[in-house]
Design a protein around this motif. Structure first.
Motif, PDB file in Angstrom:
ATOM      1  N   PRO A   1      -2.753   5.738  -0.559  1.00  0.00           N
ATOM      2  CA  PRO A   1      -3.609   5.977  -1.577  1.00  0.00           C
ATOM      3  C   PRO A   1      -4.896   5.120  -1.587  1.00  0.00           C
ATOM      4  O   PRO A   1      -5.695   5.315  -2.732  1.00  0.00           O
ATOM      5  N   LEU A   2      -5.454   4.627  -0.608  1.00  0.00           N
ATOM      6  CA  LEU A   2      -6.596   3.787  -0.547  1.00  0.00           C
ATOM      7  C   LEU A   2      -7.710   4.959   0.193  1.00  0.00           C
ATOM      8  O   LEU A   2      -8.737   5.113  -0.571  1.00  0.00           O
TER       9      LEU A   2
ATOM     10  N   GLU B   1      -0.686  12.575  -5.867  1.00  0.00           N
ATOM     11  CA  GLU B   1      -1.414  11.152  -6.005  1.00  0.00           C
ATOM     12  C   GLU B   1      -1.502  10.703  -7.508  1.00  0.00           C
ATOM     13  O   GLU B   1      -1.698  11.620  -8.257  1.00  0.00           O
ATOM     14  N   ALA B   2      -1.497   9.317  -7.643  1.00  0.00           N
ATOM     15  CA  ALA B   2      -1.937   9.033  -9.372  1.00  0.00           C
ATOM     16  C   ALA B   2      -3.123   8.999  -9.420  1.00  0.00           C
ATOM     17  O   ALA B   2      -4.136   8.638  -8.969  1.00  0.00           O
TER      18      ALA B   2
ATOM     19  N   VAL C   1       0.878  -1.231  -0.003  1.00  0.00           N
ATOM     20  CA  VAL C   1      -0.023   0.003   0.345  1.00  0.00           C
ATOM     21  C   VAL C   1       1.090   1.061   0.040  1.00  0.00           C
ATOM     22  O   VAL C   1       0.385   1.956  -0.690  1.00  0.00           O
ATOM     23  N   ALA C   2       1.901   1.347   0.781  1.00  0.00           N
ATOM     24  CA  ALA C   2       2.843   2.375   0.789  1.00  0.00           C
ATOM     25  C   ALA C   2       3.496   2.855  -0.511  1.00  0.00           C
ATOM     26  O   ALA C   2       3.692   4.172  -0.573  1.00  0.00           O
ATOM     27  N   VAL C   3       3.366   1.979  -1.199  1.00  0.00           N
ATOM     28  CA  VAL C   3       4.048   2.410  -2.739  1.00  0.00           C
ATOM     29  C   VAL C   3       3.003   2.308  -3.709  1.00  0.00           C
ATOM     30  O   VAL C   3       3.789   2.487  -5.075  1.00  0.00           O
ATOM     31  N   LEU C   4       1.746   2.220  -3.664  1.00  0.00           N
ATOM     32  CA  LEU C   4       0.751   2.099  -4.667  1.00  0.00           C
ATOM     33  C   LEU C   4       0.823   3.153  -5.700  1.00  0.00           C
ATOM     34  O   LEU C   4       0.973   2.832  -6.944  1.00  0.00           O
ATOM     35  N   ASN C   5       0.877   4.290  -5.093  1.00  0.00           N
ATOM     36  CA  ASN C   5       1.041   5.539  -6.195  1.00  0.00           C
ATOM     37  C   ASN C   5       2.459   5.497  -7.042  1.00  0.00           C
ATOM     38  O   ASN C   5       2.112   5.989  -8.268  1.00  0.00           O
ATOM     39  N   ASP C   6       3.409   5.326  -6.385  1.00  0.00           N
ATOM     40  CA  ASP C   6       4.562   5.139  -7.232  1.00  0.00           C
ATOM     41  C   ASP C   6       4.602   3.985  -8.081  1.00  0.00           C
ATOM     42  O   ASP C   6       4.987   4.181  -9.347  1.00  0.00           O
ATOM     43  N   HIS C   7       4.006   2.831  -7.839  1.00  0.00           N
ATOM     44  CA  HIS C   7       3.760   1.781  -8.673  1.00  0.00           C
ATOM     45  C   HIS C   7       3.112   2.175  -9.904  1.00  0.00           C
ATOM     46  O   HIS C   7       3.223   2.041 -11.115  1.00  0.00           O
ATOM     47  N   LEU C   8       1.757   2.827  -9.682  1.00  0.00           N
ATOM     48  CA  LEU C   8       0.671   3.526 -10.724  1.00  0.00           C
ATOM     49  C   LEU C   8       1.578   4.300 -11.676  1.00  0.00           C
ATOM     50  O   LEU C   8       1.431   4.250 -12.706  1.00  0.00           O
TER      51      LEU C   8
END
Length: 196
Positions: A163-164, A134-135, A109-116
């Motif tokens: 990001p949630l 945010e993404a 969860v902590a890196v979801l924005n970076d992943h997207l």
């Protein structure tokens, strides 16, 4: 790549930078027929390290510290964890992880924005908001930016942005654990809905 000693997914050597610190991406691909325990698992787990000691391989040091029956992300201890059961836990249950809706990989969860924004195979579908960082889905980006009512991002040393639920929580790894694992957890985390 070989599986880790603690039963986690095989580790890749790929590292990327993120707003929350250094990130090491881990990927696992297990395939078998139908049940969740044996389903085709696509796990991309990003581990955030707040800092690395000079000359010390943080990944190797962490492997030595984690009990083989304990999830390295949420610290859940379960004597029934095997390598396969840990993979199922990552894929389905661990509240510190989430599924990317764009590529179906399991991401911290902590890196979801970076992943997207940087790693997802569908990253072209998102852009980073200059205000909240945010993404944002490409099709809603202009509308989001024009509204200008998103929560302005704070520096990583002051807060994490979930990001949630799109709320700020305390900074660092402990801030993430408190936000996601305390009480009923993040109000928008689908993996903790049973606690609410």
């Amino acid at each position: 790549p070989a599986s880790s000693a603690r039963g986690g997914p095989p580790a890749s050597a790929r590292s990327t930078g993120s707003r929350s610190g250094n990130t090491t991406a881990r990927s696992a691909r297990e395939s078998a027929p139908s049940s969740p325990a044996s389903a085709d698992l696509n796990i991309n787990i990003n581990v955030t390290h707040d800092g690395e000691a000079e000359g010390v391989n943080v990944e190797d040091a962490e492997e030595d510290l984690v009990d083989p029956f304990t999830c390295e992300f949420c610290s859940r201890h379960d004597p029934s964890f095997t390598e396969e059961m840990l993979d199922v836990h990552y894929w389905r249950e661990c509240p510190m992880l989430t599924n990317c809706a764009q590529c179906e990989q399991v991401i911290e969860v902590a890196v979801l924005n970076d992943h997207l924004l940087n790693e997802c195979e569908n990253r072209a579908n998102h852009r980073e908001c200059p205000r909240c960082h945010e993404a944002i889905a490409q099709r809603y980006f202009e509308q989001h930016v024009d509204r200008g009512n998103c929560l302005e991002a704070k520096p990583p040393a002051k807060a994490n942005r979930c990001p949630l639920c799109h709320r700020d929580c305390k900074p660092g790894a402990e801030g993430w654990k408190q936000h996601i694992l305390s009480g009923t957890g993040c109000p928008k985390n689908p993996r903790t809905v049973h606690l609410r």
